[in-house]
Design a protein around this motif. Structure first.
Motif, mmCIF file in Angstrom:
data_model
loop_
_atom_site.group_PDB
_atom_site.id
_atom_site.type_symbol
_atom_site.label_atom_id
_atom_site.label_comp_id
_atom_site.label_asym_id
_atom_site.label_seq_id
_atom_site.Cartn_x
_atom_site.Cartn_y
_atom_site.Cartn_z
ATOM 1 N N GLU A 146 12.313 -0.621 113.265
ATOM 2 C CA GLU A 146 12.095 -1.159 111.906
ATOM 3 C C GLU A 146 13.142 -2.260 111.714
ATOM 4 O OE1 GLU A 146 12.711 2.028 109.084
ATOM 5 O OE2 GLU A 146 14.821 2.234 109.579
ATOM 6 N N ARG A 178 7.440 0.493 118.351
ATOM 7 C CA ARG A 178 7.400 1.960 118.308
ATOM 8 C C ARG A 178 6.461 2.449 119.384
ATOM 9 N NH1 ARG A 178 6.909 3.079 111.743
ATOM 10 N NH2 ARG A 178 8.634 1.675 111.241
ATOM 11 N N GLU A 180 4.213 4.440 119.762
ATOM 12 C CA GLU A 180 3.254 5.286 119.053
ATOM 13 C C GLU A 180 2.469 6.124 120.063
ATOM 14 O OE1 GLU A 180 2.999 5.532 115.898
ATOM 15 O OE2 GLU A 180 3.678 3.664 114.959
ATOM 16 N N ARG A 189 -2.514 0.104 114.198
ATOM 17 C CA ARG A 189 -1.388 0.863 114.754
ATOM 18 C C ARG A 189 -1.159 0.377 116.175
ATOM 19 N NH1 ARG A 189 0.796 5.045 112.775
ATOM 20 N NH2 ARG A 189 -1.005 5.728 111.574
ATOM 21 N N SER A 190 -0.121 -0.441 116.356
ATOM 22 C CA SER A 190 0.161 -0.924 117.697
ATOM 23 C C SER A 190 1.609 -0.591 118.036
ATOM 24 C CB SER A 190 -0.131 -2.420 117.812
ATOM 25 O OG SER A 190 0.299 -3.090 116.673
ATOM 26 N N GLU A 197 10.124 -6.943 105.387
ATOM 27 C CA GLU A 197 10.858 -5.923 104.629
ATOM 28 C C GLU A 197 11.853 -6.567 103.676
ATOM 29 O OE1 GLU A 197 10.999 -1.831 106.651
ATOM 30 O OE2 GLU A 197 12.318 -3.092 107.833
ATOM 31 N N GLU A 260 -2.238 2.995 105.120
ATOM 32 C CA GLU A 260 -1.053 2.381 104.494
ATOM 33 C C GLU A 260 -0.859 0.948 104.987
ATOM 34 O OE1 GLU A 260 2.644 4.336 105.614
ATOM 35 O OE2 GLU A 260 3.740 2.491 105.178
ATOM 36 N N ILE A 261 -0.665 0.021 104.041
ATOM 37 C CA ILE A 261 -0.283 -1.335 104.444
ATOM 38 C C ILE A 261 1.169 -1.639 104.050
ATOM 39 C CG2 ILE A 261 -2.587 -2.362 104.583
ATOM 40 C CD1 ILE A 261 -2.186 -3.502 101.773
ATOM 41 N N GLU A 262 1.681 -0.888 103.073
ATOM 42 C CA GLU A 262 3.064 -1.117 102.644
ATOM 43 C C GLU A 262 3.642 0.180 102.092
ATOM 44 O OE1 GLU A 262 3.851 -4.645 100.448
ATOM 45 O OE2 GLU A 262 5.702 -3.881 99.568
ATOM 46 N N GLY A 263 4.934 0.380 102.336
ATOM 47 C CA GLY A 263 5.618 1.548 101.769
ATOM 48 C C GLY A 263 6.742 1.085 100.853
ATOM 49 N N ARG A 267 15.590 4.555 98.791
ATOM 50 C CA ARG A 267 16.337 5.069 99.960
ATOM 51 C C ARG A 267 17.690 5.643 99.545
ATOM 52 N NH1 ARG A 267 14.190 2.674 105.154
ATOM 53 N NH2 ARG A 267 15.934 3.824 106.012
ATOM 54 N N GLU A 300 13.325 -0.201 98.737
ATOM 55 C CA GLU A 300 12.739 -0.911 99.880
ATOM 56 C C GLU A 300 11.262 -1.188 99.653
ATOM 57 O OE1 GLU A 300 12.944 0.125 104.406
ATOM 58 O OE2 GLU A 300 11.571 1.537 103.480
ATOM 59 N N SER A 302 8.377 -2.369 102.196
ATOM 60 C CA SER A 302 8.216 -2.614 103.635
ATOM 61 C C SER A 302 6.743 -2.711 103.991
ATOM 62 C CB SER A 302 8.864 -1.448 104.394
ATOM 63 O OG SER A 302 8.540 -1.525 105.758
ATOM 64 N N SER A 303 6.323 -3.908 104.432
ATOM 65 C CA SER A 303 4.905 -4.037 104.780
ATOM 66 C C SER A 303 4.762 -4.597 106.186
ATOM 67 C CB SER A 303 4.184 -4.912 103.761
ATOM 68 O OG SER A 303 4.620 -6.225 103.877
ATOM 69 N N GLY A 304 3.556 -4.456 106.730
ATOM 70 C CA GLY A 304 3.315 -4.905 108.094
ATOM 71 C C GLY A 304 2.456 -6.161 108.090
HETATM 72 N N1 GAP Z 1 11.710 0.624 106.938
HETATM 73 C C1 GAP Z 1 10.683 1.498 106.511
HETATM 74 C C2 GAP Z 1 9.548 1.552 107.421
HETATM 75 O O1 GAP Z 1 9.586 1.022 108.524
HETATM 76 P P1 GAP Z 1 7.123 2.488 107.680
HETATM 77 O O2 GAP Z 1 6.220 3.078 106.644
HETATM 78 O O3 GAP Z 1 7.355 3.247 108.931
HETATM 79 O O4 GAP Z 1 8.488 2.200 106.909
HETATM 80 C C3 GAP Z 1 6.383 0.045 107.082
HETATM 81 O O5 GAP Z 1 6.579 1.037 108.066
HETATM 82 C C4 GAP Z 1 5.150 -0.771 107.381
HETATM 83 O O6 GAP Z 1 5.188 -1.255 108.729
HETATM 84 C C5 GAP Z 1 3.853 0.028 107.286
HETATM 85 O O7 GAP Z 1 3.376 0.075 105.951
HETATM 86 C C6 GAP Z 1 2.927 -0.781 108.179
HETATM 87 O O8 GAP Z 1 2.375 -1.870 107.447
HETATM 88 C C7 GAP Z 1 3.868 -1.320 109.244
HETATM 89 N N2 GAP Z 1 3.777 -0.494 110.468
HETATM 90 C C8 GAP Z 1 4.435 0.646 110.739
HETATM 91 N N3 GAP Z 1 4.110 1.125 111.954
HETATM 92 C C9 GAP Z 1 3.183 0.284 112.466
HETATM 93 C C10 GAP Z 1 2.444 0.221 113.690
HETATM 94 N N4 GAP Z 1 2.617 1.127 114.653
HETATM 95 N N5 GAP Z 1 1.578 -0.804 113.885
HETATM 96 C C11 GAP Z 1 1.412 -1.761 112.921
HETATM 97 N N6 GAP Z 1 2.089 -1.750 111.765
HETATM 98 C C12 GAP Z 1 2.968 -0.754 111.514
#
Ligand code: GAP
Length: 437
Positions: A146, A178, A180, A189-190, A197, A260-263, A267, A300, A302-304
């Protein structure tokens, strides 16, 4: 009605055919869960990032940006809790080799083929690598999972160098990695992805008001960029992460379901407190006005990039039934659209191509435009609709007399005439005032 599965397949094939997203290493059979962005994809991605950066940083005096290293000091991840907490127990099928999270299967049989499952084994989600030529434990580093931790560890540097005072935020866009277990649903999910962020530092006690304000702002943001509000929802977390006192996800309804697109997280002071303890450096903040010293709380957002890109594409995609025809159209917000205008000479003679090229040169410094003279003009419009280009400018015989052109709107397909001299201003106004049809 196309099924959700069909819709996703169409989206993946459209992305490949038009040059948005390709599987990485495709000619060698493809690398699972790594994706390459083609000429249109990279423009869309950059537009998503720059819209976010404008909204979160450029237009705010209380947020500054950073761009930190991907390779991170291992102690960062010890302090953050990732080394201890960021892994999942996994089971493998001995017969078909499928892999599952242990908590997502019941019993000892593979849900796919009925084969025997292995005992659960811990599977680290962080990518480890070696720094330098000598392979010993001292050289072990991590690719960040992250982007936010390097914001926390730079907190003191940023407060001192940019003279920010609380409340204020630090933002960053960058790659995260990650391992995954099950990477799926295209770019959703990649294993390599990009995060946007923003960490907002506040005085303890103000945290929940600020959390609620960012939650509402961030939800509105997606709707303002054209996502249909009914396709978005807020989902508060029932089970909180070890560092959070409140959390809510912004979810989009993808063809495969809500995701989920954003959290948004409260914290607390967990991160700065832990990095203070592990580094031995004081990360508290001295408030000049109240003469108080405290460890700030962090809110925080945090979006992807890749997930929001998929949401924008899914939401924009439409196969529209016309009177005698169908057309595929992407109703992308013009700010996100990879190409803002197509420029066409009606025919390839009578000075029209030269005039269209001149308009291309006039608009190029301001907008990404695309010159096209091949095929019937109707086909050229359709090609632009399919890649989400919001406007098409056509040079016709009237242009050669009075220096006006037609400007066609992607969504309504209506055409209006404008003087060539006004095009930069007209396009700028139309992009700024666009509303989803
Ligand atoms: N710092 C907090 C954090 O990283 P998270 O919910 O694990 O929180 C935030 O991740 C955003 O990152 C998610 O909402 C998503 O948009 C993106 N994200 C997380 N893991 C991902 C993955 N494996 N592939 C694509 N996007 C991912």
């Amino acid at each position: 009605m196309a099924s959700a599965d069909d819709l996703m397949k169409k989206m993946v094939s459209l992305c490949k055919r038009l040059g948005f997203v390709f599987q990485s290493g495709e000619i060698y059979g493809g690398l699972q869960s790594a994706w390459d962005y083609g000429p249109l994809g990279v423009e869309l991605k950059k537009n998503i990032e720059s819209s976010w950066w404008d909204f979160m940083v450029r237009r705010r005096a209380d947020v500054v940006g950073v761009d930190t290293a991907i390779i991170t000091h291992p102690d960062v991840w010890r302090a953050s809790g990732h080394v201890d907490n960021f892994h999942d127990p996994l089971v493998d099928c001995r017969k078909c080799r499928a892999r599952f999270r242990a908590d997502q299967v019941e019993g000892t049989k593979c849900p796919e083929c009925g084969g025997e499952l292995t005992e659960p084994r811990d599977f680290g989600l962080m990518f480890r690598t070696m720094m330098g030529a000598v392979e010993d434990e001292a050289a072990e580093v991590y690719l960040r999972p992250e982007t936010c931790q390097s914001i926390f560890v730079n907190f003191r540097n940023i407060v001192t160098s940019s003279r920010q005072t609380l409340p204020f935020g630090i933002a960053q866009i960058g790659k995260a990695f990650r391992n995954e277990i099950t990477a799926r649903n295209f770019v959703f999910r990649s294993r390599e992805f990009e995060q946007m962020e923003m960490q907002y530092f506040v005085k303890p006690g103000m945290d929940m008001d600020v959390f609620n304000a960012w939650r509402d702002k961030r939800l509105r943001y997606y709707a303002e960029l054209g996502i249909r509000p009914e396709k978005l929802r807020l989902v508060p977390h029932e089970k909180l992460a070890h560092y959070a006192s409140a959390a809510v996800d912004i979810e989009y309804e993808f063809p495969f379901g809500w995701g989920e697109i954003e959290g948004i997280h409260n914290r607390t002071d967990f991160d700065l407190r832990r990095h203070s303890e592990f580094s031995g450096k004081d990360l508290s903040f001295f408030d000049d006005q109240t003469r108080e010293r405290y460890i700030p709380f962090i809110i925080e957002a945090s979006s992807g990039v890749n997930r929001t890109l998929l949401a924008y594409l899914c939401d924009a995609y439409e196969v529209e039934q016309l009177e005698n025809d169908t057309r595929t159209v992407l109703h992308l917000h013009p700010r996100l659209a990879p190409v803002k205008a197509g420029i066409f000479p009606l025919v390839k003679r009578d000075g029209m191509p030269e005039k269209a090229r001149q308009i291309e040169r006039q608009l190029n410094p301001y907008f990404r435009v695309f010159y096209d003279e091949s095929g019937a003009v109707g086909r050229r419009y359709r090609r632009m609709d399919e890649v989400g280009t919001p406007f098409c400018i056509t040079v016709d015989s009237q242009t050669m007399q009075d220096d006006t052109v037609t400007l066609r709107d992607r969504d309504t397909m209506l055409q209006e005439r404008y003087p060539v001299a006004d095009l930069v201003q007209v396009l700028g106004e139309k992009i700024a005032s666009w509303k989803r049809p």
